[in-house]
Design an enzyme around this catalytic site. Structure first.
Site, PDB file in Angstrom:
ATOM      1  N   ARG A 158     -17.555 -14.605 -12.897  1.00 39.90           N
ATOM      2  CA  ARG A 158     -17.688 -14.278 -14.318  1.00 39.90           C
ATOM      3  C   ARG A 158     -18.124 -15.515 -15.114  1.00 39.90           C
ATOM      4  NH1 ARG A 158     -12.896 -15.571 -17.829  1.00 39.90           N
ATOM      5  NH2 ARG A 158     -14.295 -14.674 -19.366  1.00 39.90           N
ATOM      6  N   HIS A 159     -18.691 -15.231 -16.277  1.00 37.51           N
ATOM      7  CA  HIS A 159     -19.046 -16.311 -17.183  1.00 37.51           C
ATOM      8  C   HIS A 159     -17.762 -16.976 -17.667  1.00 37.51           C
ATOM      9  CE1 HIS A 159     -20.645 -18.439 -20.626  1.00 37.51           C
ATOM     10  NE2 HIS A 159     -21.865 -18.149 -20.225  1.00 37.51           N
ATOM     11  N   PRO A 160     -17.719 -18.313 -17.717  1.00 39.87           N
ATOM     12  CA  PRO A 160     -16.461 -18.983 -18.055  1.00 39.87           C
ATOM     13  C   PRO A 160     -15.985 -18.746 -19.491  1.00 39.87           C
ATOM     14  CG  PRO A 160     -18.245 -20.583 -17.737  1.00 39.87           C
ATOM     15  CD  PRO A 160     -18.770 -19.260 -17.316  1.00 39.87           C
ATOM     16  N   SER A 161     -16.877 -18.405 -20.412  1.00 37.41           N
ATOM     17  CA  SER A 161     -16.431 -18.303 -21.811  1.00 37.41           C
ATOM     18  C   SER A 161     -16.999 -17.112 -22.575  1.00 37.41           C
ATOM     19  CB  SER A 161     -16.780 -19.598 -22.559  1.00 37.41           C
ATOM     20  OG  SER A 161     -18.155 -19.887 -22.427  1.00 37.41           O
ATOM     21  N   PHE A 207     -18.671 -10.178 -19.006  1.00 35.09           N
ATOM     22  CA  PHE A 207     -19.800 -10.894 -18.423  1.00 35.09           C
ATOM     23  C   PHE A 207     -19.402 -11.226 -16.998  1.00 35.09           C
ATOM     24  CE2 PHE A 207     -23.490 -13.317 -20.385  1.00 35.09           C
ATOM     25  CZ  PHE A 207     -24.062 -13.712 -19.206  1.00 35.09           C
TER      26      PHE A 207
END
Lengths: 394, 394
Positions: A236-239, A243
């Site tokens: 997943r996208h970290p932030s 996502f």
């Protein structure tokens, strides 16, 4: 009127450039492959008897390495022993005629052969010299040996790849080598441009380790500001959320909603418009704090239908999404095929062609549909290269 | 005699080149960052009011994004609304003076603004046009939106990254964007070189998805030959052993023995010379078949001492090895520091500098120790850019 189609003549950007390529395995040959795709003539200098190490890398067919074939298409091979006087004479005649010489030995090897940059630049001021090595030609560890995974480990990319609370993994693609080869490519092209102005060549020195650091913009910004190095980012996208990867009835897909508008649209499309206004999902920060809950809720919906169903629905609404494809699926992807990104290279024995990636640089001056030439057998082009030398020297 | 050091004057390769950069987020700005490191003047055209999306990406300090700062160092900013007549007039004056225009909109956006390549090339035949998009300007999915993880998923790299029998993970570095930016960089540099010969510019069209396929040489060769796509490679080389991560008393390290000689040396160094002749470890194929056993045996030894002890011992014998470093450790690595690979960018408020990766392309014509300029505030350089325009037009 005739049926003959109008044939466009392509003159690729580097059609007047010749590269003398002493590199082997991946970083250097990947670089010269790109330059060859841009039109350069690449003369691959190999060790007599054994040749490039990757000639002995699996998978093989009838004794030929498919791996070697993909990286060395369109190149010419000559076997030269740079400790033999006769071969050195040929090599020196080549040096006088080419534009670029490339090597990926450890620092000092070319000097011991008498072909260090100081010597070469004096005798051949026009020459451009490209070196790619594990750690570069300067610094305390310049002489250490490296492989792709060594620099992936030391440069930090493994530490941010994998699942939290599990051990780091390597990047499946050989980015330790490939990215270094691509930085060398930039340097050589810039040097070619500059030589048009100055008439003089120069040395380009690229390290695989440096190149790893150079691709971690986000991780370096975070570490620099917080002092805390990022954890592995998992899938997943970290932030940003949502996502990440989601299960469907028959496979994994990625949904990537970069902002609130896309998230609201997603909720609408999956039949849960009310989710967009729940306090736990109202903005990106809340969604990140409740990311596990968000994933489970989304999957209660997505598990009910196959992946293709969801991808069509989401794509129609402009929501960024993709199947997680294995390499066989990627190689049959209609968009990939429409862009000529899978090429079929002739096999040396006339058998079924080898599959290889196409050229991702689409330019007006390059024939994107061109059929590449087979990778050369060891020393296959000796006579042609010697003939070319004689013509150039005339 | 004076104490004044002799100052070398550097003229970097692209010191006479100006790039008009309409790109935002990562793929395009990463490309223009490389070209800037090679000496180009980069004029960043941003949306009035909001600017590049990454101005709003964390981490922030005093309202300034550290992420934006790292990618946009040394660039100049002007805010232009390409739907406003006055701003369009400025943009058109800029088009007449620059060498390269870059954009990463979806296909068709530039055409609707009246700045498609067909129009531009007619009015400015010298201009080079670089486009980087998710799926490229052709093919059935040309209009779909993409993000880094979307192309990592669809292009196959996630399917070979991670642990076997677990779900695929993304590559922690944004290779979906960055590699595409680097292919665009090659195309633009090649076009600049070619323009020296022809006087004419051309269009370069790079897709993030294509670029993913282009970095999977090994996986494509295997899939092409066997029909079976490779599994995630975990933390080891898929076909060489020992070539993976090993535990020590205080951390993980990589040992990479690419051949029998290095393996025999490793056995010697760790005090187990007899292992090199055991039938289960006698050659690479046997070692791969017994790779779990081999790892456990090696770890019975390596767990007894700290990582630093082993790395010194192995390095002294020329055995490729590395610590798995987190990003903070990589940023303090003596070799990285010796190569100027961590730069400290001035903060706009005069506060502590932002950390960023240095330029991995070391060339004679580039001052590797140069201190970069801070990334611009939105529209910071409007007056200077307009002055530059007037001078160029004179």
């Amino acid at each position: 009127m005739t049926d003959t189609p109008i044939e466009q003549t392509y003159r690729p950007p580097l059609c007047d450039i010749t590269i003398l390529d002493l590199t082997h395995v991946l970083a250097g040959p990947y670089c010269s492959m790109i330059l060859s795709d841009l039109g350069a003539k690449v003369i691959k200098v190999e060790q007599p008897g054994t040749g490039d190490d990757t000639r002995h890398f699996p998978p093989f067919r009838d004794g030929h390495s498919a791996y070697f074939a993909t990286i060395n298409r369109d190149k010419e091979s000559i076997a030269l022993n740079l400790k033999d006087d006769g071969d050195r004479a040929v090599f020196e005649r080549l040096l006088a005629q080419v534009d670029v010489v490339m090597e990926n030995y450890r620092p000092g090897v070319m000097e011991r052969l008498g072909y260090g940059w100081d010597d070469l630049s004096e005798r051949h001021p026009h020459l451009i010299y490209g070196a790619v090595s594990g750690f570069g030609h300067t610094g305390p560890d310049a002489l250490r040996p490296a492989y792709d995974m060594v620099v992936q480990a030391r440069g930090g990319v493994m530490s941010i790849t994998g699942e939290k609370n599990r051990e780091p993994v390597r990047v499946g693609a050989s980015v330790g080598d490939i990215v270094a080869g691509m930085f060398l490519g930039h340097g050589l092209l810039a040097a070619l441009y500059q030589r048009e102005k100055t008439g003089e060549g120069q040395k380009v020195d690229v390290a695989m380790l440096d190149s790893q650091l150079a691709i971690m913009e986000h991780a370096i910004a975070i570490t620099g500001e917080t002092g805390i190095p990022p954890e592995p980012s998992g899938a997943r996208h970290p932030s940003i959320a949502p996502f990440e990867t989601y299960h469907t009835a028959d496979g994994l897909m990625v949904i990537a909603c970069g902002n609130d508008v896309l998230f609201a649209k997603l909720c609408e499309v999956i039949g849960k418009p009310q989710w967009a206004t729940l306090p736990e999902f109202a903005d990106n920060l809340s969604r990140c704090q409740n990311v596990m809950l968000l994933r489970r809720r989304i999957e209660t919906v997505t598990l009910a239908h196959p992946r293709e169903f969801w991808l069509n629905l989401l794509a129609a609404e402009g929501i960024p999404c993709a199947p997680i494809q294995n390499v066989a699926e990627a190689m049959e992807d209609p968009q990939i095929l429409a862009r000529n990104m899978v090429k079929h290279l002739p096999a040396p024995d006339g058998g079924a062609p080898f599959a290889a990636a196409g050229n991702p640089i689409k330019m007006d001056s390059i024939d994107d549909a061109r059929q590449p030439q087979a990778a050369p057998l060891l020393d296959e082009n000796r006579v042609a290269i010697l003939d070319w030398l004689v013509q150039r020297e005339a």
